[in-house]
Design an enzyme around this catalytic site. Structure first.
Site, PDB file in Angstrom:
ATOM      1  N   ILE A  63       7.024   4.686   4.423  1.00 28.21           N
ATOM      2  CA  ILE A  63       6.777   4.349   6.321  1.00 28.21           C
ATOM      3  C   ILE A  63       5.144   3.702   5.767  1.00 28.21           C
ATOM      4  CG2 ILE A  63       6.012   6.879   5.706  1.00 28.21           C
ATOM      5  CD1 ILE A  63       6.334   6.440   9.366  1.00 28.21           C
ATOM      6  N   SER A  64       5.545   3.208   6.398  1.00 29.00           N
ATOM      7  CA  SER A  64       3.925   1.591   6.750  1.00 29.00           C
ATOM      8  C   SER A  64       2.829   2.444   7.383  1.00 29.00           C
ATOM      9  CB  SER A  64       3.832   0.560   7.560  1.00 29.00           C
ATOM     10  OG  SER A  64       4.980  -0.290   6.597  1.00 29.00           O
ATOM     11  N   GLN A  65       1.900   2.897   7.058  1.00 27.50           N
ATOM     12  CA  GLN A  65       0.587   2.781   7.709  1.00 27.50           C
ATOM     13  C   GLN A  65      -0.030   2.358   9.380  1.00 27.50           C
ATOM     14  OE1 GLN A  65      -2.995   1.183   6.160  1.00 27.50           O
ATOM     15  NE2 GLN A  65      -4.449   2.199   7.093  1.00 27.50           N
TER      16      GLN A  65
END
Length: 213
Positions: A63-65
């Site tokens: 899950i992206s920053q």
């Protein structure tokens, strides 16, 4: 799945951190402050949900920053009703941000397990993209083109030509290009054959997988 006042407070803090790092679009920051990011992660990792960092999810993806999600979303300049193609549905967090911005979201996921899980999950928490697809992101979705904007949420070794061709005139493609790290790159389609290109520094993404079949 509970969303408590503690979670909501942490989200507001997270939006503040993202803003301090340079994202200024108030609608993007409002989406980050609103979306319960802890829903997108295994409950045992809930404490990590409101830190500004990427986190592993199923199928060797992340899950992206939040800052990266905010940065890419801001570059897209989404207006309500825009058709936006997302390459790499992943956990669905970026999808939810685009939905909050009022986009008609079309999204492609390469990992079948993740595609099935995220499709059910987004529905369950009330986010309804126009179309979720299991397929090869390098090819885009020509049957739904042209798009107002396209966002690629994985590192692409090169810029896939089909994605450029599926942009409207004036449309924007936001894509991290390179091996490791990638350079965040924006292409704006200025005419049928011409694109303006801008680069925005180094980011790190999992690689964009190609369908070798």
């Amino acid at each position: 799945m509970k969303d408590t006042t503690r979670h909501q407070g942490k989200r507001r803090q997270l939006a503040k951190i993202v803003e301090e790092k340079g994202v200024t679009d108030t609608k993007v920051l409002a989406a980050i402050a609103k979306i319960p990011r802890h829903f997108f992660m295994d409950s045992s990792f809930e404490d990590h949900a409101y830190q500004d960092k990427a986190f592993p999810i199923a199928a060797d993806q992340t899950i992206s920053q939040p800052y990266t999600v905010g940065f890419q979303s801001e570059l897209l300049q989404v207006k309500p009703g825009d058709s936006v193609l997302e390459i790499g549905t992943g956990s669905g967090y970026q999808t939810a941000v685009l939905c909050e911005l009022g986009a008609k979201v079309y999204s492609i996921e390469r990992q079948q397990k993740l595609y099935k899980k995220t499709k059910l999950f987004l529905n369950k928490i009330g986010y309804r993209p126009k179309y979720l697809s299991f397929g090869d992101g390098y090819k885009g979705l020509p049957e739904y083109a042209p798009f107002d904007s396209i966002v690629v949420t994985a590192g692409a070794p090169y810029v896939p030509k089909p994605l450029l061709s599926q942009l409207k005139i004036g449309g924007r493609l936001v894509i991290p290009v390179g091996d490791d790290p990638q350079i965040m790159t924006l292409f704006i389609r200025t005419t049928e054959l011409q694109f303006e290109k801008k680069e925005f520094g180094e980011f790190r993404f999992v690689p964009l997988l190609e369908d070798k079949n």
